[in-house]
Design an enzyme around this catalytic site. Structure first.
Site, PDB file in Angstrom:
ATOM      1  N   LYS A  83       8.242 -17.951  -9.799  1.00  0.00           N
ATOM      2  CA  LYS A  83       7.568 -16.838 -10.477  1.00  0.00           C
ATOM      3  C   LYS A  83       6.452 -17.377 -11.381  1.00  0.00           C
ATOM      4  O   LYS A  83       6.683 -18.318 -12.152  1.00  0.00           O
ATOM      5  CB  LYS A  83       8.595 -16.054 -11.303  1.00  0.00           C
ATOM      6  CG  LYS A  83       8.006 -14.823 -11.927  1.00  0.00           C
ATOM      7  CD  LYS A  83       9.029 -14.085 -12.781  1.00  0.00           C
ATOM      8  CE  LYS A  83       8.357 -12.960 -13.514  1.00  0.00           C
ATOM      9  NZ  LYS A  83       9.138 -12.438 -14.615  1.00  0.00           N
ATOM     10  N   ASN A  99       0.849  -1.198   0.000  1.00  0.00           N
ATOM     11  CA  ASN A  99       0.000   0.000   0.000  1.00  0.00           C
ATOM     12  C   ASN A  99       0.882   1.244   0.000  1.00  0.00           C
ATOM     13  O   ASN A  99       2.102   1.146   0.003  1.00  0.00           O
ATOM     14  CB  ASN A  99      -0.962  -0.037   1.196  1.00  0.00           C
ATOM     15  CG  ASN A  99      -0.206  -0.086   2.509  1.00  0.00           C
ATOM     16  OD1 ASN A  99       0.497   0.839   2.871  1.00  0.00           O
ATOM     17  ND2 ASN A  99      -0.318  -1.222   3.209  1.00  0.00           N
ATOM     18  N   LYS A 157     -13.769   2.294  14.880  1.00  0.00           N
ATOM     19  CA  LYS A 157     -12.550   1.491  15.122  1.00  0.00           C
ATOM     20  C   LYS A 157     -12.112   1.563  16.584  1.00  0.00           C
ATOM     21  O   LYS A 157     -11.601   0.595  17.143  1.00  0.00           O
ATOM     22  CB  LYS A 157     -11.408   1.979  14.214  1.00  0.00           C
ATOM     23  CG  LYS A 157     -11.563   1.425  12.803  1.00  0.00           C
ATOM     24  CD  LYS A 157     -10.552   1.952  11.823  1.00  0.00           C
ATOM     25  CE  LYS A 157     -11.019   1.565  10.426  1.00  0.00           C
ATOM     26  NZ  LYS A 157     -10.197   2.077   9.353  1.00  0.00           N
ATOM     27  N   PRO A 183      -4.167 -11.384  11.169  1.00  0.00           N
ATOM     28  CA  PRO A 183      -4.625 -10.960  12.506  1.00  0.00           C
ATOM     29  C   PRO A 183      -4.642  -9.436  12.617  1.00  0.00           C
ATOM     30  O   PRO A 183      -3.855  -8.758  11.940  1.00  0.00           O
ATOM     31  CB  PRO A 183      -3.572 -11.556  13.451  1.00  0.00           C
ATOM     32  CG  PRO A 183      -2.419 -11.963  12.616  1.00  0.00           C
ATOM     33  CD  PRO A 183      -2.874 -12.078  11.199  1.00  0.00           C
ATOM     34  N   ASP A 197      -4.851  -6.292   5.393  1.00  0.00           N
ATOM     35  CA  ASP A 197      -5.900  -7.055   6.083  1.00  0.00           C
ATOM     36  C   ASP A 197      -5.906  -8.515   5.639  1.00  0.00           C
ATOM     37  O   ASP A 197      -6.381  -9.379   6.363  1.00  0.00           O
ATOM     38  CB  ASP A 197      -7.264  -6.415   5.812  1.00  0.00           C
ATOM     39  CG  ASP A 197      -7.381  -5.076   6.524  1.00  0.00           C
ATOM     40  OD1 ASP A 197      -6.922  -5.002   7.682  1.00  0.00           O
ATOM     41  OD2 ASP A 197      -7.891  -4.110   5.926  1.00  0.00           O
ATOM     42  N   LYS A 250     -11.842  -2.019  18.308  1.00  0.00           N
ATOM     43  CA  LYS A 250     -10.522  -2.520  18.697  1.00  0.00           C
ATOM     44  C   LYS A 250     -10.297  -2.413  20.201  1.00  0.00           C
ATOM     45  O   LYS A 250      -9.263  -2.859  20.704  1.00  0.00           O
ATOM     46  CB  LYS A 250      -9.443  -1.780  17.915  1.00  0.00           C
ATOM     47  CG  LYS A 250      -9.520  -2.108  16.407  1.00  0.00           C
ATOM     48  CD  LYS A 250      -8.522  -1.350  15.558  1.00  0.00           C
ATOM     49  CE  LYS A 250      -8.823  -1.506  14.083  1.00  0.00           C
ATOM     50  NZ  LYS A 250      -7.901  -2.392  13.371  1.00  0.00           N
TER      51      LYS A 250
HETATM   52  N1  CTP Z   1      -4.206  -2.529  12.295  1.00  0.00           N
HETATM   53  C1  CTP Z   1      -3.459  -3.565  12.806  1.00  0.00           C
HETATM   54  N2  CTP Z   1      -3.514  -4.796  12.204  1.00  0.00           N
HETATM   55  C2  CTP Z   1      -4.274  -5.010  11.135  1.00  0.00           C
HETATM   56  C3  CTP Z   1      -5.032  -3.954  10.600  1.00  0.00           C
HETATM   57  C4  CTP Z   1      -4.965  -2.718  11.201  1.00  0.00           C
HETATM   58  O1  CTP Z   1      -2.744  -3.362  13.780  1.00  0.00           O
HETATM   59  N3  CTP Z   1      -4.281  -6.216  10.579  1.00  0.00           N
HETATM   60  C5  CTP Z   1      -4.147  -1.217  12.970  1.00  0.00           C
HETATM   61  C6  CTP Z   1      -3.491  -0.134  12.162  1.00  0.00           C
HETATM   62  O2  CTP Z   1      -2.117  -0.063  12.428  1.00  0.00           O
HETATM   63  C7  CTP Z   1      -4.226   1.109  12.627  1.00  0.00           C
HETATM   64  C8  CTP Z   1      -5.622   0.606  12.947  1.00  0.00           C
HETATM   65  O3  CTP Z   1      -5.490  -0.791  13.158  1.00  0.00           O
HETATM   66  O4  CTP Z   1      -3.718   1.606  13.826  1.00  0.00           O
HETATM   67  C9  CTP Z   1      -6.643   0.867  11.894  1.00  0.00           C
HETATM   68  O5  CTP Z   1      -6.196   0.314  10.687  1.00  0.00           O
HETATM   69  P1  CTP Z   1      -7.139   0.351   9.403  1.00  0.00           P
HETATM   70  O6  CTP Z   1      -6.436  -0.366   8.299  1.00  0.00           O
HETATM   71  O7  CTP Z   1      -7.565   1.774   9.174  1.00  0.00           O
HETATM   72  O8  CTP Z   1      -8.401  -0.438   9.937  1.00  0.00           O
HETATM   73  P2  CTP Z   1      -8.945  -1.864   9.710  1.00  0.00           P
HETATM   74  O9  CTP Z   1      -9.198  -2.440  11.052  1.00  0.00           O
HETATM   75  O10 CTP Z   1      -8.086  -2.645   8.795  1.00  0.00           O
HETATM   76  O11 CTP Z   1     -10.349  -1.555   9.042  1.00  0.00           O
HETATM   77  P3  CTP Z   1     -10.727  -1.173   7.505  1.00  0.00           P
HETATM   78  O12 CTP Z   1      -9.724  -1.866   6.635  1.00  0.00           O
HETATM   79  O13 CTP Z   1     -12.097  -1.710   7.387  1.00  0.00           O
HETATM   80  O14 CTP Z   1     -10.690   0.312   7.405  1.00  0.00           O
END
Ligand code: CTP
Length: 403
Positions: free
Chosen positions: A292, A210, A347, A309, A282, A351
């Site tokens: 490859k 990303n 969130k 996770p 995610d 969380k």
């Molecule tokens: N985060 C994490 N581990 C993951 C996903 C996210 O620790 N697997 C943490 C990120 O570092 C950030 C927060 O959760 O502090 C929010 O991350 P974000 O990607 O915005 O949220 P998601 O929970 O992935 O939700 P969505 O993708 O639906 O926005």
């Protein structure tokens, strides 16, 4: 942002080949907003001229305690009275020995003895000189006298040897001086930070990642270390240098995938504050190809994903309560394309964390600027738009109050 704005620095230069770095250092200090007043020993003038230092600082350079142009002829008192700090770069073995004994036989040593401001020295010498028991005794005495030593570093030396004794680079000295002036709000605290993107392999040469640059997480690592914390920075693939590396205040673990970031984080949860700044994938590819994937004669591959996770949620779940507060205190981040406040609030609850920080942007990815929306269960406030380091310092102040 200028981190040394309104600071008056007396820059002492003693005799050593590393004096060639002093003009560059003066330039960096001035860029950060400091006013720089240079004092040179006789030996220093063999390596760099007062004219160079005068031209760069815009101030007269002092080289003698017998300068009749100073009204009361007490340059040592005048200069140290006005200073916020005296910084001596390079500090030779001879200068360190004199200062450790309280000797004052020229302007620079007299100034150091007559000061009522902090004194910082950046030692620079050949490795045998640094390792000599006499120099080590000087260093020890100076530390006992509350003098701050910046370095020395390990590496190539002008004499052709490799070892301890090399002066820190001007950028490192500037970084350390800036850190020196920050309030030690997190002294004795341990801070864990995830930063940057993650990379999920499809095959040995391709993957999914990303746009996170890591800049915000690295800025928080720097601000936390400046505030006196011991920091563990777990970084996804990004080519940013470790801030304040020469201080040893930041330990860095490099990881690639979300799985690796999860494993590294879960081993380090024994900390006071956890900043989850990383943009963690995610999902990862269920079965990355060992070789490859070839294009010829094949249809576009269909990728199957498995969920990673949620690192932040797991750390928050394992947090204990200490003094009525969650320990570690977990701070999440949210970068959204729309409805930032709503998603960030959601969130925070999902969380189970006490604080979440929304990136308002404008386009935060890779930028040095950002604007934050800081949300806790009872309040929500916006910062102004500013450099990420400045915002990181504000955030550290806020979290320090919370814990
Ligand atoms: N985060 C994490 N581990 C993951 C996903 C996210 O620790 N697997 C943490 C990120 O570092 C950030 C927060 O959760 O502090 C929010 O991350 P974000 O990607 O915005 O949220 P998601 O929970 O992935 O939700 P969505 O993708 O639906 O926005």
């Amino acid at each position: 942002m200028q981190s040394l704005l309104n600071k008056k620095i007396v820059l002492g230069i003693s005799g050593g080949i590393a004096a060639y770095k002093s003009p560059e250092l003066a330039r960096l200090l001035i860029q950060e907003g400091a006013s720089v007043q240079v004092v040179m020993t006789d030996a220093a003038q063999q390596f760099v001229t007062p004219v160079t230092m005068q031209a760069l600082t815009g101030n007269p350079v002092y080289t003698s305690q017998w300068d009749s142009s100073i009204a009361n002829n007490m340059a040592h008192i005048e200069l140290s009275r006005a200073a916020d700090a005296i910084l001596v770069t390079p500090a030779s073995a001879d200068l360190m020995a004199k200062l450790s004994l309280g000797l004052a036989d020229d302007l620079l040593t007299t100034l150091c003895l007559a000061r009522d401001c902090p004194l910082l020295l950046a030692p620079a010498m050949n490795k045998q000189m640094w390792e000599h028991p006499a120099t080590q005794r000087s260093a020890q005495r100076l530390i006992e006298d509350k003098v701050t030593l910046l370095g020395p570093a390990n590496g190539f030396q002008a004499c052709g040897e490799v070892g301890l004794g090399r002066m820190l680079e001007p950028v490192e000295i500037t970084e350390q001086l800036i850190a020196f002036f920050q309030k030690k709000l997190l002294a004795g605290k341990r801070v864990l930070i995830t930063a940057g993107p993650t990379f999920e392999a499809i095959d040995p040469v391709r993957g999914i990642t990303n746009r996170s640059s890591g800049k915000m997480g690295f800025a928080i690592a720097r601000a936390a270390a400046e505030a006196g914390a011991q920091v563990h920075l777990i970084a996804g693939p990004c080519d940013l240098p470790t801030p304040l590396e020469s201080t040893g205040k930041i330990t860095r673990t490099n990881v690639i995938s979300a799985g690796e970031m999860y494993a590294a984080t879960m081993q380090s949860t024994d900390c006071d504050i956890f900043f989850a700044v990383a943009a963690v994938a995610d999902w990862s590819i269920a079965k990355p190809a060992k070789e490859k994937i070839k294009r010829q004669g094949k249809e576009a591959p269909k990728l199957e994903f498995i969920a990673n996770p949620d690192i932040l949620a797991e750390v928050a779940k394992s947090a204990k309560t200490k003094g009525g507060k969650p320990h570690p205190y977990c701070v999440g981040f949210a970068a959204e394309s729309h409805d930032l406040a709503k998603h960030a609030q959601e969130k925070l609850k999902r969380k189970g964390i006490p604080m979440i920080v929304g990136n308002i942007g404008p386009d935060t990815f890779g930028s040095d600027l950002n604007q934050l929306l800081i949300i806790d269960p009872s309040s929500s406030k916006k910062t102004g738009q500013a450099e990420k380091l400045q915002l990181a310092r504000q955030l550290i102040q806020l979290v320090a109050k919370k814990i």
